[in-house]
Design an enzyme around this catalytic site. Structure first.
Site, short mmCIF file in Angstrom:
data_model
loop_
_atom_site.label_atom_id
_atom_site.label_comp_id
_atom_site.label_asym_id
_atom_site.label_seq_id
_atom_site.Cartn_x
_atom_site.Cartn_y
_atom_site.Cartn_z
N LYS A 1 -5.16 7.65 -2.22
CA LYS A 1 -6.09 6.94 -3.08
C LYS A 1 -7.56 7.13 -2.70
O LYS A 1 -8.45 6.98 -3.55
CB LYS A 1 -5.76 5.44 -3.07
CG LYS A 1 -4.52 5.05 -3.86
CD LYS A 1 -4.79 5.05 -5.35
CE LYS A 1 -3.66 4.40 -6.13
NZ LYS A 1 -3.95 4.33 -7.57
N SER B 1 2.99 9.70 -1.03
CA SER B 1 1.71 9.18 -1.49
C SER B 1 1.02 8.23 -0.52
O SER B 1 -0.21 8.09 -0.55
CB SER B 1 1.87 8.50 -2.85
OG SER B 1 2.85 7.48 -2.78
#
Length: 406
Positions: free
Chosen positions: A51, A300
């Site tokens: 992110k 992720s």
């Protein structure tokens, strides 16, 4: 539209800020699925998740006036840390709204980067609604967690690194929540090689993107229930949705139980901590029909609190028959407990815990209950131990093992 020049700019902005997380070849998962599997460990990224890519690039595109107003966002945890980090570097104030169910570690890490944290709502969508309301009321600059093309562009830089390390990649598996990561990675991947296949992976209990693709438009699920809190999104982004439709070749859904097993696999075979959302792309390997392909699974993120980790280990061991509890009624006389222990020892079981309940019956001389929790090699070994107990005349039966560490 997302263009190759935009992705190049994003890569340039992020150079020196993020880590180029090198691909890790997995012998274990390669053997498991019959393909050559590589892991893209964004769980080892700055702030512990991909992110930071989108958050930092988006912040770099803001005007001085927008930055001066202060930043606000909503996040299930990883985007929060990315925005907090980017705001700290830019020297501006950041406020983050997170669901009340957000793991404590993600909350604390966000605060450590200097952001103010507001806990609101039970799921991401509740937090996002509140954050946008505060942005309007207080004149703050809202940084979307996924429904923004600049955010998606930053996330998509992952594809550059994949192709740099593995030019002949055949399939990229990418987790999907709101769709920013999948939109960015799939779009750049197709620009670099139209023949590469991109597969999005969602949890079964929060498969909002699959529902939207099947409907042909963005839809809102009535709920998003999954242990993969990082992708528990009821409504995917409408701005990134067309890129998913065009560039994601297939969508796979994964049950939570599969994530529990995958957590153990990753931890035991690669010594890495990967959060449940990041495990989706690894759990999906078992669902592929292909053989002999070069596959990259994007991990992720890895921001998981210790309590969640402990729970996953416990349930994973139980699911695999490596820890179990059986109950047996014994006459209350000397030597019975020793006899049970000898039977277990002969079967190479390792006793973890014993519970001796003398109050299961009024007649203690008739019977008392013994509960034995032990380690085994798997379900076959577990069955062999129970069979040995029964062969010795004991009526042993399995009981719930989920509270073995209470």
């Amino acid at each position: 539209m997302l263009t190759l020049d935009q992705f190049k700019e994003a890569r340039s902005v992020l150079r020196g800020v993020i880590d180029d997380t090198e691909l890790v070849h997995s012998n274990y998962f390669s053997d498991l699925c019959g393909n050559e599997v590589y892991l893209k460990p964004e769980n080892l990224q700055v702030t512990g998740a991909y992110k930071i890519r989108g958050a930092y690039y988006k912040t770099s595109k803001l005007t001085d006036e927008q930055k001066a107003k202060g930043l606000i966002t909503a996040s299930a945890g990883n985007h929060a840390q990315g925005v907090a980090y980017a705001a700290k570097v830019a020297g501006v104030k950041a406020t983050v709204v997170m669901p009340t169910t957000t793991p404590l570690m993600k909350v604390n890490r966000t605060k450590q980067h200097g952001a103010d944290v507001i806990l609101h709502g039970s799921v991401f969508d509740d937090a996002a609604e509140h954050a946008m309301k505060l942005a309007e009321e207080q004149g703050l600059t809202y940084i979307p967690p996924f429904n923004d093309l600049e955010i998606a562009c930053g996330q998509g830089t992952i594809a550059y690194e994949i192709f740099q390390s593995l030019p002949d990649v055949d399939i990229i598996l990418v987790p999907i929540g709101g769709g920013g990561l999948a939109a960015g990675v799939s779009t750049l991947a197709k620009l670099l090689n139209p023949n590469v296949k991109v597969i999005g992976v969602e949890p079964t209990g929060a498969a909002s993107m699959k529902a939207s693709v099947e409907a042909g438009h963005v839809v809102t699920l009535p709920s998003a229930v999954t242990i993969a809190d990082g992708v528990a999104v009821r409504t995917p982004g409408d701005l990134v949705f067309p890129y998913i439709q065009e560039n994601v070749d297939e969508l796979i859904t994964i049950d939570d139980d599969e994530l529990v097993d995958t957590f153990l696999d990753i931890m035991e075979n690669h010594k890495m901590i990967v959060e449940n959302a990041g495990l989706l792309s690894v759990a999906a390997l078992k669902h592929l029909k292909c053989k002999g392909k070069n596959i990259v699974s994007i991990l992720s993120g890895g921001n998981m609190d210790v309590i969640t980790m402990a729970s996953l280990v416990q349930y994973g061991l139980i699911n695999r028959g490596r820890v179990f509890t059986f109950s047996v009624m014994l006459p209350d006389r000397p030597g019975e407990l020793l006899h049970v222990a000898e039977i277990v020892a002969k079967q190479k079981g390792n006793i973890i815990k014993l519970e001796h309940n003398q109050f299961v019956s009024i007649n203690r001389q008739s019977k008392v209950e013994l509960r034995v929790t032990l380690e085994a090699f798997g379900h076959e070994h577990k069955s062999a131990i129970l069979k040995a107990m029964q062969n010795e005349g004991y009526d042993a039966f399995l009981v719930d093992s989920t509270s073995i560490y209470d």
